[in-house]
Design a protein around this motif. Structure first.
Motif, mmCIF file in Angstrom:
data_model
loop_
_atom_site.group_PDB
_atom_site.id
_atom_site.type_symbol
_atom_site.label_atom_id
_atom_site.label_comp_id
_atom_site.label_asym_id
_atom_site.label_seq_id
_atom_site.Cartn_x
_atom_site.Cartn_y
_atom_site.Cartn_z
ATOM 1 N N GLN A 132 -40.657 -34.094 15.872
ATOM 2 C CA GLN A 132 -42.014 -34.530 16.478
ATOM 3 C C GLN A 132 -42.979 -33.371 16.459
ATOM 4 O O GLN A 132 -42.432 -32.510 16.892
ATOM 5 N N GLY A 133 -44.136 -33.666 16.737
ATOM 6 C CA GLY A 133 -44.980 -32.565 17.209
ATOM 7 C C GLY A 133 -45.251 -31.491 16.092
ATOM 8 O O GLY A 133 -45.064 -31.674 15.094
ATOM 9 N N PHE A 134 -45.158 -30.192 16.689
ATOM 10 C CA PHE A 134 -45.433 -29.003 15.663
ATOM 11 C C PHE A 134 -45.088 -27.776 16.544
ATOM 12 O O PHE A 134 -44.612 -28.009 17.587
ATOM 13 N N ARG A 135 -44.829 -26.693 15.637
ATOM 14 C CA ARG A 135 -44.636 -25.520 15.976
ATOM 15 C C ARG A 135 -45.395 -24.285 15.531
ATOM 16 O O ARG A 135 -46.187 -24.753 14.691
ATOM 17 N N LEU A 136 -45.308 -23.329 16.084
ATOM 18 C CA LEU A 136 -46.248 -21.984 15.724
ATOM 19 C C LEU A 136 -45.331 -21.127 15.046
ATOM 20 O O LEU A 136 -44.093 -20.937 14.995
ATOM 21 N N ARG A 137 -45.867 -20.330 14.116
ATOM 22 C CA ARG A 137 -45.533 -19.094 13.335
ATOM 23 C C ARG A 137 -46.658 -18.015 13.648
ATOM 24 O O ARG A 137 -47.777 -18.255 13.393
ATOM 25 N N HIS A 138 -46.425 -16.755 13.679
ATOM 26 C CA HIS A 138 -47.152 -15.741 13.957
ATOM 27 C C HIS A 138 -47.606 -15.198 12.513
ATOM 28 O O HIS A 138 -46.773 -14.899 11.679
ATOM 29 N N ARG A 139 -48.925 -15.029 12.202
ATOM 30 C CA ARG A 139 -49.290 -14.412 11.018
ATOM 31 C C ARG A 139 -50.210 -13.147 11.361
ATOM 32 O O ARG A 139 -51.457 -13.246 11.158
#
Length: 449
Positions: free
Chosen positions: A408-415
């Protein structure tokens, strides 16, 4: 003044031309009209609303279903969305019984299209800029800005905008247009080196991200600017970015709320609350799936040539409250952002981004953007490698995992290698959604810390 000789000459010549114009009958008449409207007048606003609704009911083909009804109020008119303005442009223009437009000097304006396709609007030379001038005069007086001076503008500029430009109304200012600082653009670098710190500045104005970039430019070079006002608009300003601006310029930031469709609508008082100017732009804050939050709907009270009634801005705000600052008008505790900037979870549900943005701001990231290309995954774009951004992603993802649970939901990744995504007009939105977002209620509005 320590400007290069040719620029100093242009600056002085412009000041002299403006001084001559302020002694003209034209300027005195324009100033007198603005000053006569500068006092907030709720009764006059009610008169404008009645005139607008009557004009729309009697003269605008789009509202022909309301003709013949004895009493028509604002709630009888349908909500107007950007697509309505685009798809019903001709039917939205006021016309007399013969089908002709009412007499006057008309001009077309076009929105930037930052949240979709651009929209054309019809206005008049008599009223098109009046409300903006009056509202600008109001917040200029509130902030204690000088009657004339110099403004440093880092807003969104059209191609060919001159470096120096006269701004006569509501107060005569020499406006220096710099745009956003870009170290990779030799021309912009040269303009900044020639201008910033070379003369006293009374007002700094521009888009939030560019005001932050200007503050960082000055802080890194030890340039001391002491404006009497800093007015930011167009975009959300992170709390950490606001702190940088206020510490660098020793001046409180004032957020100005405006839309291309309705003009200036509200500004932030010293208590940090947004005050709408209801006698020119009447707000409604309608329920948006949360008792404490609503969607901003605006009616422009001087838009009789092409009535803009109950325009759905796509922006969210807390429901109306009160404020002891002394400013009139509908009050809300700041803005929350755009309802159209939803995030898509791995489960396909739509989620509000604003608690996530607040968490990123609280982590001390003054410059960032969230971009989504696939469900459940968000790119956090920052300029250059940043250990603090990596740590922030790790911390926020841990909290997201606890909040959403699996699948569920979302996650971050750094760019860090990414570049900020700008609109065609140079605006940087905090959230860029590349996916088609279904028209469905948001599953959650806040992520609890």
């Amino acid at each position: 003044m320590n400007l290069p000789s040719d620029l100093a000459y242009d600056f002085q010549q412009m000041r002299e031309r403006m001084a001559r114009k302020t002694s003209s009958s034209w300027f005195r008449e324009e100033r007198q009209e603005i000053e006569g409207l500068a006092r907030y007048d709720q009764d006059r606003g009610a008169e404008r609303l009645g005139r607008l609704l009557a004009t729309a009911q009697e003269r605008v083909p789009r509202y022909r279903a309301l003709r013949g009804r004895e009493q028509v109020g604002l709630s009888d008119f349908p909500l107007t969305r950007k697509s309505d303005l685009r798809d019903h442009f001709v039917d939205s223009i006021s016309r007399d019984a013969t089908g002709l437009m009412e007499p006057g000097r008309f001009f077309l304006t076009q929105t930037s299209g930052s949240t979709g396709q651009p929209v054309a609007l019809l206005s008049t030379a008599e009223t098109g800029g009046l409300s903006n001038s009056v509202i600008r005069e109001r917040f200029s007086a509130y902030l204690g800005l000088p009657e004339s001076g110099t403004a440093l503008n880092v807003g969104l500029l059209f191609g060919g905008t001159p470096l120096l430009e006269p701004m006569m109304l509501p107060r005569p200012y020499v406006k220096c247009n710099l745009g956003g600082f870009d170290p990779d653009s030799p021309g912009i670098v040269a303009d900044y080196e020639a201008v910033v710190g070379r003369f006293p500045v009374d007002l700094v104005t521009g888009s939030s991200s560019r005001v932050i970039a200007l503050a960082r430019y000055c802080a890194e070079r030890g340039i001391r600017l002491r404006p009497q006002g800093v007015i930011a608009t167009y975009e959300h300003m992170p709390d950490s970015g606001r702190r940088l601006v206020e510490e660098t310029f020793d001046c409180q930031v004032t957020m100005l709320y405006a839309t291309s469709e309705t003009g200036y609508a509200a500004w932030e008082c010293r208590n940090g609350r947004m005050h709408f100017q209801d006698d020119f732009v009447l707000p409604e804050i309608t329920p948006a799936g949360d008792d404490a939050v609503g969607e901003i709907v605006l009616t422009q009270l001087l838009s009789t040539p092409m009535p803009v009634i109950r325009y759905v801005t796509g922006d969210l705000a807390p429901r109306p409250t009160t404020c002891d600052c002394g400013l009139p008008g509908t009050v809300t505790d700041g803005l929350l952002g755009r309802s159209g900037s939803c995030l898509v979870g791995v489960d396909g549900a739509a989620y509000s981004p604003y608690a996530l943005l607040a968490a990123l701001c609280a982590a001390g990231l003054p410059d960032f953007q969230v971009v989504q290309h696939e469900p459940g995954l968000l790119d956090l774009v920052t300029e250059g490698a940043s250990a603090s951004a990596v740590a922030t992603v790790r911390s926020v993802n841990s909290r997201l995992g606890e909040h959403f649970g699996p699948r569920q939901g979302f996650r971050l990744r750094h760019r860090p290698e990414g570049r900020f995504v700008l609109t065609a007009g140079g605006k940087r939105n905090p959230v860029v959604q590349r996916l088609e977002v279904a028209e469905a209620p948001e599953r959650t509005r806040y992520i609890h810390s």
